[in-house]
Design a protein around this motif. Sequence first.
Motif, PDB file in Angstrom:
ATOM      1  N   ARG A 232       0.851  -1.185   0.000  1.00 29.65           N
ATOM      2  CA  ARG A 232       0.000   0.000   0.000  1.00 29.65           C
ATOM      3  C   ARG A 232       0.890   1.240   0.000  1.00 29.65           C
ATOM      4  O   ARG A 232       2.078   1.157   0.346  1.00 29.65           O
ATOM      5  CB  ARG A 232      -0.929   0.026   1.217  1.00 29.65           C
ATOM      6  CG  ARG A 232      -1.992  -1.066   1.203  1.00 29.65           C
ATOM      7  CD  ARG A 232      -2.880  -1.014   2.433  1.00 29.65           C
ATOM      8  NE  ARG A 232      -2.082  -1.132   3.651  1.00 29.65           N
ATOM      9  CZ  ARG A 232      -2.158  -0.291   4.665  1.00 29.65           C
ATOM     10  NH1 ARG A 232      -2.959   0.742   4.621  1.00 29.65           N
ATOM     11  NH2 ARG A 232      -1.417  -0.470   5.740  1.00 29.65           N
ATOM     12  N   VAL A 233       0.315   2.380  -0.355  1.00 28.09           N
ATOM     13  CA  VAL A 233       1.089   3.610  -0.458  1.00 28.09           C
ATOM     14  C   VAL A 233       0.327   4.753   0.205  1.00 28.09           C
ATOM     15  O   VAL A 233      -0.889   4.898   0.011  1.00 28.09           O
ATOM     16  CB  VAL A 233       1.378   3.981  -1.929  1.00 28.09           C
ATOM     17  CG1 VAL A 233       2.157   5.299  -2.015  1.00 28.09           C
ATOM     18  CG2 VAL A 233       2.164   2.860  -2.616  1.00 28.09           C
ATOM     19  N   ALA A 234       1.047   5.565   0.992  1.00 29.80           N
ATOM     20  CA  ALA A 234       0.511   6.805   1.547  1.00 29.80           C
ATOM     21  C   ALA A 234       1.303   7.963   0.948  1.00 29.80           C
ATOM     22  O   ALA A 234       2.536   7.916   0.900  1.00 29.80           O
ATOM     23  CB  ALA A 234       0.631   6.813   3.067  1.00 29.80           C
ATOM     24  N   VAL A 235       0.602   8.981   0.470  1.00 30.37           N
ATOM     25  CA  VAL A 235       1.231  10.143  -0.153  1.00 30.37           C
ATOM     26  C   VAL A 235       1.183  11.309   0.836  1.00 30.37           C
ATOM     27  O   VAL A 235       0.106  11.654   1.343  1.00 30.37           O
ATOM     28  CB  VAL A 235       0.512  10.534  -1.460  1.00 30.37           C
ATOM     29  CG1 VAL A 235       1.190  11.738  -2.106  1.00 30.37           C
ATOM     30  CG2 VAL A 235       0.492   9.356  -2.423  1.00 30.37           C
ATOM     31  N   MET A 236       2.349  11.919   1.099  1.00 25.07           N
ATOM     32  CA  MET A 236       2.425  13.035   2.033  1.00 25.07           C
ATOM     33  C   MET A 236       2.687  14.350   1.312  1.00 25.07           C
ATOM     34  O   MET A 236       3.419  14.396   0.322  1.00 25.07           O
ATOM     35  CB  MET A 236       3.537  12.815   3.064  1.00 25.07           C
ATOM     36  CG  MET A 236       3.212  11.834   4.152  1.00 25.07           C
ATOM     37  SD  MET A 236       4.458  11.857   5.491  1.00 25.07           S
ATOM     38  CE  MET A 236       4.035  13.395   6.326  1.00 25.07           C
TER      39      MET A 236
END
Length: 340
Positions: A232-236
């Motif tokens: 999964r990926v979280a974009v900041m």
Amino acid sequence: MAEVNNQKEVLISVRNLVKRFPIKGGILGREVASVKAVSDVSFNIFRGETLGLVGESGCGKSTLGRCILRLIEPTSGEVVYKGKDILKLPASDMRKLRRSMQIIFQDPFASLNPRMTIEDILGEPLDIHELAPTKADRRKRINHLLDLVGLRKESVSRYPHEFSGGQRQRICIARALAVEPEFIVCDEPVSALDVSIQAQIVNLLQDLQSELKLTYLFIAHDLKVVEHISTRVAVMYLGKVVEYAEADELYSHPTHPYTKALLSAIPIPDPNYRKDRIILQGDVPSPISPPRGCYFHPRCPIAQENCKQEFPPLIGVRPGHQHESACYYAKEGPLVRTVK
């Protein structure tokens, strides 16, 4: 925040994490302002997965990773590991917990003591946590660590300066594995390496994850590397998580304008495809004084008046998918099209 998969075990839960660095000035050295490095971030990391964390340089990725491990003390929030908020643990309990949570630093040239041999570097965590009762056990474990990361056991008597950058990063990985952790923060572990070596290190991390049942928080700004390794990926953006989804879903159906701009910058080596490149206007706002409302609205091509008033929450944006975006006007949009 919605669960990605209710069948999976949550290993670490980050809740409303905040980190501010004070800025002091004047004769008395009073706090006059603060750098808002991490602003109210929440997400889960599931056992056995790799959560990719991406964003521009300076957005707070590395600070967030170090706050989770308490290498930097957060200003507020919770980091729940196996049901316990580790931010409330006393130093003695936290010291024991560090066996389970390790970090691989970005720069393999700066993170190894040049005055220590490889045997000393890998043996130090074994000594601290009393994992090798005899010298024979210590040497056996060190040799095993070197074998895990693809280095010869004859390397034990050498010093860091005698190794290449890729080999040094393998030593850093071996040091992190020495205490048999189950969670590792990979803080841009390949950004200081040549492209050809990057692939080797990423493949090594994947092999080790499969063999040792590891869980990773993989911090990077190279979106192709993150796509390859992440579950999964979280974009900041400017200390906030603005989009959060499974890797395949986020890369194929980005919804936040900032995510679309990032992905549009990835080159595609196929002449039959052309990207609609999104060029952002203006500069990244200062983390000392972020804009009111959505932090991205001064540069956003679709910002409306309400975007300037309140930061949008992370909400589900694609029915049937575990996909969240912090945008009032988030919608799927094509990034790649066939050349006719």
